[in-house]
Enzyme design. Structure first.
Site, PDB file in Angstrom:
ATOM      1  N   GLY A 287       0.810  -1.209   0.000  1.00 14.32           N
ATOM      2  CA  GLY A 287       0.000   0.000   0.000  1.00 14.32           C
ATOM      3  C   GLY A 287       0.840   1.255   0.000  1.00 14.32           C
TER       4      GLY A 287
ATOM      5  N   HIS B 230       5.043   2.153  -7.736  1.00 13.65           N
ATOM      6  CA  HIS B 230       3.996   1.130  -7.851  1.00 13.65           C
ATOM      7  C   HIS B 230       3.204   1.318  -9.138  1.00 13.65           C
ATOM      8  CE1 HIS B 230       4.325   1.304  -3.284  1.00 13.65           C
ATOM      9  NE2 HIS B 230       4.641   0.055  -3.565  1.00 13.65           N
TER      10      HIS B 230
ATOM     11  N   CYS C  42      11.649   6.196  -5.315  1.00 11.57           N
ATOM     12  CA  CYS C  42      10.307   6.271  -4.737  1.00 11.57           C
ATOM     13  C   CYS C  42      10.163   5.232  -3.629  1.00 11.57           C
ATOM     14  CB  CYS C  42       9.253   6.019  -5.814  1.00 11.57           C
ATOM     15  SG  CYS C  42       9.098   7.357  -7.007  1.00 11.57           S
TER      16      CYS C  42
END
Length: 524
Positions: A28, A34, A188
């Site tokens: 998440g 992602h 990231c």
């Protein structure tokens, strides 16, 4: 996009899928990294568009006692929006009880190989990769995807999961995707959100130091090859990080696939570090290569090596070294000179002053010239095909052309095909493939090729006999016989389209050469 909260939801959704399923597991707090995985997962493969499933599961098994499990960022609504916008059809967000219904003590655990846990993050995070592998394998058992998409940013995790899946015999293809970075160079990460502006400036020294060291190792002005002059890049990395005030957990140079520590850059290796900035633990790495990659594709005659090798080279941005064309050109020259191809001494005299060139024409097609003759089409005729194995078996021919091929491969950056490329010419190639097909399949392909070129087509039984005889000659000759290298991947292409074969080769290549080390050139 469907939101799936239970195993029952997931299994019902999975039963309804008819096409390939591509899977992106996450914890998440989705970000641009992602999103790149989800978009890659959604790309069509082999003419079909896959169904993409994303999971969001904050896995307690991979957090240590003093780590940030409780405060790890969670925002399911935001995650669902990003996943759906990236092309996912479903999001699986189970509670912990869904994944480990009997609790941790009742959970069957996966133990990765100890050899992969002796460097990088593993010593400082005992049990972490066991927790990752345990949950990922459990998710794969539920999802049963054709592809698993993972980021190359967590390189040790990617290496470990590839090994675990291979050892368990799971058929899922593991596809690594390059690290996505923010404007200041930071990789990231969900944990970047913990950083203050000051901590972020300090953290940015990590990617900057990695870039600087790679630049000093990789190329000097005008050089084609890595200089590799720095004796101990890990020590230099630590010094630069500590000099900027970073708390360094480790700075290491390791072999890319064994993760064994190195003191000098050798082959494909990884220079990596973990630092602490405020409450965040951040990791990053860069790849170092001693030369550009080489792919060696061996296999019997008629297996389609030339066709797929040429296409693979274009796909990967590598040069195509058509060694078969080199032997065919010599065979054509021997015939042109009126020499008996069985007479080794006479064939050897034909090689004196040989001028053999492989060039690319204005539209990107390979062309072959020998002693001033353009022979690209002529060398594909049945007369040359019938005698090339005999000519190639002479030691003088093998020696002359092998030396030329090795010279062409010193810089790397090429795909070569033949019948002893991985064993004799490029034994240190990053990827070796033994590309083959049954005799019946190769005879059928040969008949189709002859028909398309306007040549007479013998009966299939006759073609099968010719191919079987050539296989026997190639595999029993004294000089460089046709054999599969011990470390080559066998790929049997019966029933596969050319596109499927190329994709299988790309998958094998990417298992050995990550995109960060050799980027995909993209569409031509």
């Amino acid at each position: 996009m469907q939101l799936l909260r239970t195993r029952s939801d997931l299994l019902a959704w999975r039963r309804a899928q008819r096409g390939p399923v591509h899977f992106v597991p996450t914890m998440g707090a989705l970000h641009a990294g992602h999103l790149s995985l989800i978009r890659r997962a959604a790309e069509p493969r082999g003419g079909g568009r896959p169904v993409v499933l994303v999971s969001v599961y904050v896995n307690p098994l991979q957090f240590g006692p003093q780590e940030d499990f409780q405060r790890y960022p969670r925002d399911l609504d935001a995650d669902a929006g990003l996943a759906g916008g990236g092309g996912a059809q479903a999001l699986f967000a189970p509670a912990v009880a869904e994944i480990q219904p009997g609790g941790e003590d009742a959970l069957t655990r996966i133990q990765p190989p100890a050899a992969l846990l002796r460097s990088l993050c593993a010593p400082g995070r005992p049990g972490h990769f066991e927790g990752v592998a345990t949950v990922v394998v459990r998710l794969l058992a539920l999802v049963r995807p054709q592809r698993l998409l993972l980021g190359e940013k967590d390189w040790q995790q990617l290496v470990i999961l590839r090994r675990v899946l291979a050892d368990l015999g799971l058929a899922t293809v593991v596809e690594g995707c390059p690290t996505v970075r923010e404007a200041d160079g930071l990789a990231c990460s969900s944990r970047n959100s913990y950083l203050t502006s000051g901590e972020r400036r300090q953290a940015a020294v990590l990617p900057a130091a990695l870039r600087a060291i790679r630049a000093s190792l990789t190329r000097e002005p005008g050089a084609d090859q890595p200089s590799a002059r720095l004796d101990d890049p890990a020590t230099r990395l630590r010094q630069e990080l500590e000099g900027a005030g970073a708390v360094v957990e480790y700075a290491q140079l390791v072999a890319a696939h064994s993760l064994a520590p190195l003191t000098h850059p050798r082959g494909l290796c990884v220079l990596a570090a973990a630092i602490r900035c405020g409450p965040s633990r951040l990791i990053d790495h860069t790849f170092l290569m001693s030369r550009s990659p080489i792919v060696a594709i061996d296999g019997p005659a008629g297996a389609g090596k030339s066709t797929v090798t040429r296409a693979l080279a274009r796909r990967l941005g590598l040069l195509y070294l058509d060694t078969g064309a080199m032997y065919r050109a010599v065979t054509w020259w021997v015939r042109h000179q009126g020499v008996d191809p069985a007479d080794a001494a006479a064939v050897g005299r034909c090689l004196e002053g040989l001028d053999l060139q492989l060039v690319v024409d204005r539209v990107g097609e390979p062309r072959v010239r020998i002693n001033g003759h353009e022979v690209s089409e002529a060398i594909r005729g049945p007369q040359v095909t019938a005698q090339v194995s005999q000519v190639a078996a002479h030691g003088c021919v093998r020696e002359a052309l092998t030396a030329q091929q090795r010279s062409m491969g010193q810089r790397g950056g090429l795909v070569a095909e033949g019948r002893d490329i991985g064993t004799a010419v490029f034994p240190d190639a990053e990827l070796k493939v033994f590309l083959t097909a049954t005799v019946a399949e190769r005879a059928r392909r040969r008949a189709s090729d002859l028909e398309q070129r306007g040549f007479p087509v013998p009966p299939l039984a006759e073609l099968e006999a010719q191919i079987a005889e050539r296989d026997h000659l190639d595999s029993t000759r004294e000089v460089a016989p046709l054999v599969q290298a011990a470390d080559a991947e066998e790929l049997v292409t019966d029933g596969m389209t050319i596109e499927a074969v190329i994709q299988a080769l790309v998958d094998l290549f990417r298992q050995r050469v990550p995109e960060e080390a050799w980027p995909d050139p993209g569409p031509a």
